[in-house]
Design an enzyme around this catalytic site. Structure first.
Site, mmCIF file in Angstrom:
data_model
loop_
_atom_site.group_PDB
_atom_site.id
_atom_site.type_symbol
_atom_site.label_atom_id
_atom_site.label_comp_id
_atom_site.label_asym_id
_atom_site.label_seq_id
_atom_site.Cartn_x
_atom_site.Cartn_y
_atom_site.Cartn_z
ATOM 1 N N HIS A 110 -1.653 2.998 -0.570
ATOM 2 C CA HIS A 110 -2.837 2.701 0.082
ATOM 3 C C HIS A 110 -2.536 3.157 1.550
ATOM 4 O O HIS A 110 -1.531 3.257 2.133
ATOM 5 C CB HIS A 110 -3.133 1.318 0.049
ATOM 6 C CG HIS A 110 -3.369 0.715 -1.032
ATOM 7 N ND1 HIS A 110 -4.752 1.184 -1.688
ATOM 8 C CD2 HIS A 110 -3.171 -0.457 -1.860
ATOM 9 C CE1 HIS A 110 -4.804 0.315 -2.700
ATOM 10 N NE2 HIS A 110 -4.067 -0.568 -3.036
ATOM 11 N N CYS A 168 -5.622 7.729 0.012
ATOM 12 C CA CYS A 168 -7.146 8.011 0.326
ATOM 13 C C CYS A 168 -7.205 8.450 1.595
ATOM 14 O O CYS A 168 -6.459 8.472 2.579
ATOM 15 C CB CYS A 168 -7.905 6.389 0.275
ATOM 16 S SG CYS A 168 -7.892 5.843 -1.422
#
Length: 188
Positions: A110, A168
């Protein structure tokens, strides 16, 4: 009077959202730290028990450590990339390879927890992977930004060893990010 009440209500809701998001990040960091401690024990205690040929971790199992010396980060590597695994650390994409297995090693994390500083890495920086059967060094050779639904970077090729990190992008984006940031590294 009515506008003041609405203002207080909006402020209260905003504080609740910030608190909830902060609590989630704190919880994720605690899990990641706990998993890192377990990973350190695995790496220290297992060298004689494992080899590249019999290394088959189960889903959710802690398998090693990813070190990013440039940004002074040590991150636990966990088998799998489901939300449960990514809460604990960097996820090893199931079906991808491990060091010395002559294939594509794919690690994901993440952007707001374990890979929050990934954008600070540059070409030529070193990445280190420590698992039960050894320590391996890689050098960053390329980076790329792709659409979030572009899966072409995960080829699971078995022709040459390469380490790929994915997260991301953009890093400061709130919500589901529209892109992915990819780092390519080759064995040193």
């Amino acid at each position: 009077m009515k506008s003041k009440l609405v203002g207080y209500l909006i402020l209260t809701v905003g504080i609740c959202f910030i608190g909830y998001a902060s609590w989630g990040i704190i919880q994720s960091n605690v899990k990641a730290n706990d998993t890192l401690e377990a990973a350190k024990k695995i790496v220290e205690e297992s060298p004689s028990k494992s080899s590249k040929d019999n290394f088959l971790p189960k889903q959710g199992e802690t398998v090693g450590i990813l070190k990013l010396p440039t940004i002074k980060a040590e991150l636990a590597i966990v088998e799998g990339t489901d939300p449960e695994e990514l809460e604990k650390g960097v996820g090893h994409y199931k079906g991808s390879y491990f060091p010395e297995q002559n294939g594509q090693i794919v690690l994901s994390g993440h952007r707001d927890t374990v890979f929050k500083q990934l954008g600070e890495l540059k070409l030529g920086d070193e990445l280190q992977v420590e698992i039960a059967y050894g320590k391996f060094s890689y050098k960053i050779i390329d980076t790329k930004i792709v659409d979030s639904d572009d899966t072409s970077i995960i080829t699971l090729q078995n022709e040459k060893e390469e380490l790929i990190l994915t997260t991301c992008y953009p890093f400061g984006y709130i919500g589901n990010a529209p892109q992915r940031y990819i780092i390519y590294a080759e064995k040193k």
